[in-house]
Design a protein around this motif. Structure first.
Motif, PDB file in Angstrom:
ATOM      1  N   ILE A 182       9.783 -12.844  13.132  1.00  0.00           N
ATOM      2  CA  ILE A 182       9.689 -13.345  14.511  1.00  0.00           C
ATOM      3  C   ILE A 182       8.262 -13.815  14.804  1.00  0.00           C
ATOM      4  CG2 ILE A 182       9.897 -12.700  16.958  1.00  0.00           C
ATOM      5  CD1 ILE A 182      12.186 -10.815  16.086  1.00  0.00           C
ATOM      6  N   ARG A 183       7.288 -13.030  14.346  1.00  0.00           N
ATOM      7  CA  ARG A 183       5.878 -13.405  14.506  1.00  0.00           C
ATOM      8  C   ARG A 183       5.608 -14.770  13.893  1.00  0.00           C
ATOM      9  NH1 ARG A 183       1.292  -9.870  15.683  1.00  0.00           N
ATOM     10  NH2 ARG A 183      -0.179 -11.248  14.628  1.00  0.00           N
ATOM     11  N   ARG A 184       6.198 -14.977  12.707  1.00  0.00           N
ATOM     12  CA  ARG A 184       5.990 -16.231  11.983  1.00  0.00           C
ATOM     13  C   ARG A 184       6.511 -17.405  12.826  1.00  0.00           C
ATOM     14  NH1 ARG A 184       5.726 -20.412  10.089  1.00  0.00           N
ATOM     15  NH2 ARG A 184       5.479 -21.147   7.956  1.00  0.00           N
ATOM     16  N   LEU A 185       7.655 -17.174  13.441  1.00  0.00           N
ATOM     17  CA  LEU A 185       8.251 -18.229  14.265  1.00  0.00           C
ATOM     18  C   LEU A 185       7.430 -18.476  15.514  1.00  0.00           C
ATOM     19  CD1 LEU A 185      12.093 -17.518  14.058  1.00  0.00           C
ATOM     20  CD2 LEU A 185      10.717 -19.163  12.768  1.00  0.00           C
ATOM     21  N   VAL A 186       6.966 -17.396  16.142  1.00  0.00           N
ATOM     22  CA  VAL A 186       6.278 -17.523  17.429  1.00  0.00           C
ATOM     23  C   VAL A 186       4.835 -17.975  17.246  1.00  0.00           C
ATOM     24  CG1 VAL A 186       5.548 -16.300  19.519  1.00  0.00           C
ATOM     25  CG2 VAL A 186       7.752 -15.762  18.451  1.00  0.00           C
ATOM     26  N   ILE A 187       4.082 -17.253  16.357  1.00  0.00           N
ATOM     27  CA  ILE A 187       2.642 -17.532  16.233  1.00  0.00           C
ATOM     28  C   ILE A 187       2.351 -18.565  15.140  1.00  0.00           C
ATOM     29  CG2 ILE A 187       0.356 -16.460  15.910  1.00  0.00           C
ATOM     30  CD1 ILE A 187       1.561 -13.839  16.795  1.00  0.00           C
ATOM     31  N   GLY A 188       3.236 -18.667  14.189  1.00  0.00           N
ATOM     32  CA  GLY A 188       2.966 -19.563  13.062  1.00  0.00           C
ATOM     33  C   GLY A 188       2.347 -18.797  11.908  1.00  0.00           C
ATOM     34  N   PRO A 189       2.035 -19.465  10.766  1.00  0.00           N
ATOM     35  CA  PRO A 189       1.505 -18.780   9.589  1.00  0.00           C
ATOM     36  C   PRO A 189       0.160 -18.105   9.878  1.00  0.00           C
ATOM     37  CG  PRO A 189       1.398 -21.166   9.315  1.00  0.00           C
ATOM     38  CD  PRO A 189       2.121 -20.925  10.592  1.00  0.00           C
ATOM     39  N   GLU A 190      -0.045 -16.935   9.321  1.00  0.00           N
ATOM     40  CA  GLU A 190      -1.305 -16.191   9.502  1.00  0.00           C
ATOM     41  C   GLU A 190      -1.523 -15.303   8.281  1.00  0.00           C
ATOM     42  OE1 GLU A 190      -0.928 -13.634  12.897  1.00  0.00           O
ATOM     43  OE2 GLU A 190       1.100 -13.043  12.361  1.00  0.00           O
ATOM     44  N   ALA A 191      -2.794 -15.059   7.956  1.00  0.00           N
ATOM     45  CA  ALA A 191      -3.092 -14.293   6.738  1.00  0.00           C
ATOM     46  C   ALA A 191      -3.699 -12.931   7.026  1.00  0.00           C
ATOM     47  CB  ALA A 191      -4.025 -15.085   5.828  1.00  0.00           C
ATOM     48  N   ALA A 192      -4.003 -12.663   8.287  1.00  0.00           N
ATOM     49  CA  ALA A 192      -4.638 -11.377   8.598  1.00  0.00           C
ATOM     50  C   ALA A 192      -3.689 -10.218   8.286  1.00  0.00           C
ATOM     51  CB  ALA A 192      -5.040 -11.349  10.070  1.00  0.00           C
ATOM     52  N   GLY A 193      -4.248  -9.014   8.156  1.00  0.00           N
ATOM     53  CA  GLY A 193      -3.398  -7.831   7.963  1.00  0.00           C
ATOM     54  C   GLY A 193      -2.940  -7.661   6.533  1.00  0.00           C
ATOM     55  N   VAL A 194      -3.560  -8.427   5.610  1.00  0.00           N
ATOM     56  CA  VAL A 194      -3.143  -8.332   4.212  1.00  0.00           C
ATOM     57  C   VAL A 194      -3.366  -6.922   3.677  1.00  0.00           C
ATOM     58  CG1 VAL A 194      -3.648  -9.119   1.882  1.00  0.00           C
ATOM     59  CG2 VAL A 194      -3.491 -10.751   3.749  1.00  0.00           C
ATOM     60  N   PHE A 195      -4.495  -6.332   4.057  1.00  0.00           N
ATOM     61  CA  PHE A 195      -4.819  -5.012   3.511  1.00  0.00           C
ATOM     62  C   PHE A 195      -3.867  -3.943   4.025  1.00  0.00           C
ATOM     63  CE2 PHE A 195      -8.817  -7.262   2.757  1.00  0.00           C
ATOM     64  CZ  PHE A 195      -8.856  -7.100   1.398  1.00  0.00           C
ATOM     65  N   THR A 196      -3.481  -4.069   5.266  1.00  0.00           N
ATOM     66  CA  THR A 196      -2.488  -3.134   5.799  1.00  0.00           C
ATOM     67  C   THR A 196      -1.214  -3.227   4.975  1.00  0.00           C
ATOM     68  OG1 THR A 196      -3.337  -3.894   7.909  1.00  0.00           O
ATOM     69  CG2 THR A 196      -1.495  -2.337   7.967  1.00  0.00           C
ATOM     70  N   LEU A 197      -0.828  -4.472   4.690  1.00  0.00           N
ATOM     71  CA  LEU A 197       0.381  -4.668   3.887  1.00  0.00           C
ATOM     72  C   LEU A 197       0.246  -4.023   2.517  1.00  0.00           C
ATOM     73  CD1 LEU A 197       1.705  -8.264   4.589  1.00  0.00           C
ATOM     74  CD2 LEU A 197       2.797  -6.067   5.031  1.00  0.00           C
ATOM     75  N   PHE A 198      -0.965  -4.204   1.927  1.00  0.00           N
ATOM     76  CA  PHE A 198      -1.210  -3.592   0.625  1.00  0.00           C
ATOM     77  C   PHE A 198      -1.071  -2.075   0.713  1.00  0.00           C
ATOM     78  CE2 PHE A 198      -3.253  -7.364  -1.334  1.00  0.00           C
ATOM     79  CZ  PHE A 198      -2.567  -7.302  -2.524  1.00  0.00           C
ATOM     80  N   ALA A 199      -1.665  -1.523   1.742  1.00  0.00           N
ATOM     81  CA  ALA A 199      -1.617  -0.072   1.921  1.00  0.00           C
ATOM     82  C   ALA A 199      -0.171   0.388   1.976  1.00  0.00           C
ATOM     83  CB  ALA A 199      -2.363   0.331   3.179  1.00  0.00           C
ATOM     84  N   ILE A 200       0.624  -0.324   2.766  1.00  0.00           N
ATOM     85  CA  ILE A 200       2.031   0.051   2.901  1.00  0.00           C
ATOM     86  C   ILE A 200       2.748  -0.095   1.556  1.00  0.00           C
ATOM     87  CG2 ILE A 200       4.223  -0.554   4.009  1.00  0.00           C
ATOM     88  CD1 ILE A 200       2.523  -1.436   6.444  1.00  0.00           C
ATOM     89  N   ALA A 201       2.445  -1.227   0.870  1.00  0.00           N
ATOM     90  CA  ALA A 201       3.096  -1.462  -0.421  1.00  0.00           C
ATOM     91  C   ALA A 201       2.737  -0.355  -1.420  1.00  0.00           C
ATOM     92  CB  ALA A 201       2.690  -2.824  -0.970  1.00  0.00           C
ATOM     93  N   PHE A 202       1.470   0.020  -1.444  1.00  0.00           N
ATOM     94  CA  PHE A 202       1.052   1.066  -2.384  1.00  0.00           C
ATOM     95  C   PHE A 202       1.709   2.398  -2.053  1.00  0.00           C
ATOM     96  CE2 PHE A 202      -2.908  -1.416  -3.548  1.00  0.00           C
ATOM     97  CZ  PHE A 202      -2.386  -1.759  -4.783  1.00  0.00           C
ATOM     98  N   PHE A 203       1.793   2.670  -0.766  1.00  0.00           N
ATOM     99  CA  PHE A 203       2.436   3.924  -0.370  1.00  0.00           C
ATOM    100  C   PHE A 203       3.871   3.961  -0.893  1.00  0.00           C
ATOM    101  CE2 PHE A 203       5.354   5.941   2.644  1.00  0.00           C
ATOM    102  CZ  PHE A 203       4.956   7.249   2.468  1.00  0.00           C
ATOM    103  N   ILE A 204       4.558   2.852  -0.683  1.00  0.00           N
ATOM    104  CA  ILE A 204       5.961   2.823  -1.096  1.00  0.00           C
ATOM    105  C   ILE A 204       6.081   2.877  -2.609  1.00  0.00           C
ATOM    106  CG2 ILE A 204       8.075   1.427  -1.080  1.00  0.00           C
ATOM    107  CD1 ILE A 204       7.295   0.547   1.730  1.00  0.00           C
ATOM    108  N   MET A 205       5.160   2.192  -3.313  1.00  0.00           N
ATOM    109  CA  MET A 205       5.188   2.273  -4.774  1.00  0.00           C
ATOM    110  C   MET A 205       4.981   3.712  -5.240  1.00  0.00           C
ATOM    111  SD  MET A 205       3.223  -0.942  -6.407  1.00  0.00           S
ATOM    112  CE  MET A 205       2.584  -1.985  -5.125  1.00  0.00           C
ATOM    113  N   GLY A 206       4.014   4.357  -4.635  1.00  0.00           N
ATOM    114  CA  GLY A 206       3.750   5.753  -4.987  1.00  0.00           C
ATOM    115  C   GLY A 206       4.992   6.596  -4.783  1.00  0.00           C
ATOM    116  N   PHE A 207       5.640   6.337  -3.668  1.00  0.00           N
ATOM    117  CA  PHE A 207       6.833   7.106  -3.355  1.00  0.00           C
ATOM    118  C   PHE A 207       7.921   6.863  -4.399  1.00  0.00           C
ATOM    119  CE2 PHE A 207      10.871   7.648  -1.087  1.00  0.00           C
ATOM    120  CZ  PHE A 207      10.720   8.988  -0.760  1.00  0.00           C
ATOM    121  N   ILE A 208       8.043   5.614  -4.818  1.00  0.00           N
ATOM    122  CA  ILE A 208       9.072   5.291  -5.810  1.00  0.00           C
ATOM    123  C   ILE A 208       8.779   5.986  -7.142  1.00  0.00           C
ATOM    124  CG2 ILE A 208      10.059   3.429  -7.209  1.00  0.00           C
ATOM    125  CD1 ILE A 208       9.656   1.618  -4.730  1.00  0.00           C
TER     126      ILE A 208
END
Ligand code: UDP
Ligand code: MG
Length: 314
Positions: free
Chosen positions: A253-279
């Motif tokens: 929805i953000r993509r549709l409303v605000i358009g493309p954006e690159a901020a928050g990459v590190f947060t995404l990484f953090a979340i991805a790593f957490f989930i990988m660890g969990f797996i």
């Protein structure tokens, strides 16, 4: 030959320093009870003089002392299991060779068996162990109650315990290669009880358990008696899936409303790593169970008895 009424099963792994004291104190207590008894000692692949000393005990009291020699080390519980396969008594007691549970407490266990209890678990009234060891036990006790509530006992570390023969025969008939005897007994019990016993420092020698062995052992205990870790993993997995889905919808929805954006990459990484660890953690848990299944399907003999030193029976 008359069958003994009481069988005492003791696993022995490199205990040369304590065996003589064990012999003295145990026979003194048991002789005073005035009931026919036998002592079955399993030499669990000792590398010191334990083997010769045990055979010497048999020579001193050929009718009472029976010695089982393994071909190598299989661990405390298998050593007890081997004893269980050979007991003759109606009451079966287990204890450690290192005298941390004083043989002088044996009458308490017998008294409980006399009252008709079929599994007598014990708790240490004044535990004498290293701090970290006590701490690990507490933590473990807490998790065990959470994970396998059927196996509630105050204390699982002391091995001075008593069982009715029927329970022991059930235990001996399981073919599991790694198990935890006091917990296994509880799954067969109809009328269990707990009694308090004393606890002393090891009379001599050193514990065979280090931290790694202890952690392994706790994993074994849990995977042996519960599938709760798998269930918890599934539930958390479902939760994370739902959260991720909400997150994806939000990002879309953000993509549709605000358009493309690159901020928050590190947060995404953090979340991805957490989930990988969990797996990976989850894979580990699944692996523990698969490893157990693998061991059981191999269907090898769970221990090999090299020799039994005992009097011929007729
Ligand atoms: N034991 C055994 N095989 C092993 C380790 C221990 O038969 O591989 C025996 C040991 O001789 C003792 C009992 O099991 O009679 C308890 O071992 P230990 O005192 O080392 O354990 P802890 O008291 O530290 O739990
Ligand atoms: Mg000990």
């Amino acid at each position: 030959m008359q069958n003994p009424q009481i069988s005492i099963v003791i696993p022995v792994h490199n205990e040369q320093e304590v065996l003589e004291i064990l012999y003295e104190r145990l026979t003194k207590v048991m002789d005073a009870l005035n009931r026919p008894y036998e002592v079955i000692l399993t030499n669990d692949g000792s590398k010191d003089r334990s083997a010769e000393m045990l055979n010497e005990f048999h020579k001193r009291r050929p009718k009472q002392f029976r010695i089982i020699h393994f071909n190598r080390n299989y661990g405390q519980h298998m050593a007890i299991m081997a004893g269980f396969e050979h007991v003759l008594g109606e009451y079966v007691l287990t204890m450690d060779a290192d005298l941390q549970n004083p043989p002088e407490d044996i009458p308490k266990i017998i008294e409980a068996l006399d009252k008709g209890h079929d599994v007598i678990n014990t708790y240490r009234m004044n535990r004498q162990d290293k701090k970290w060891r006590i701490w690990v036990s507490r933590l473990h006790n807490y998790f065990r109650t959470l994970i396998a509530p059927a196996l509630v006992m105050k204390d699982e570390g002391s091995m001075l315990r008593g069982y009715a023969r029927k329970i022991v025969d059930f235990m001996a008939s399981t073919k599991e290669t790694s198990t935890f005897i006091p917990a296994l007994a509880l799954t067969f019990a109809a009328n269990p009880t707990e009694v308090g016993i004393a606890h002393e420092e090891r009379a001599a020698g050193d514990t065979s358990y280090n931290l790694y062995k202890l952690i392994r052992y706790n994993f074994d205990l849990v995977t042996n008696f519960s599938v709760v870790p798998l269930q918890v993993f599934t539930m958390v997995g479902i939760l994370i899936s739902v959260l991720s889905l909400i997150f994806v919808v939000y990002l879309f929805i953000r993509r549709l409303v605000i358009g493309p954006e690159a901020a928050g990459v590190f947060t995404l990484f953090a979340i991805a790593f957490f989930i990988m660890g969990f797996i990976i953690f989850g894979l580990g848990i699944v692996g523990e169970y698969i490893g157990r299944i693998y061991q059981e399907v191999l269907d090898r003999p769970r221990f090999v008895v090299k020799e039994i030193v005992e009097e011929d029976r007729d």
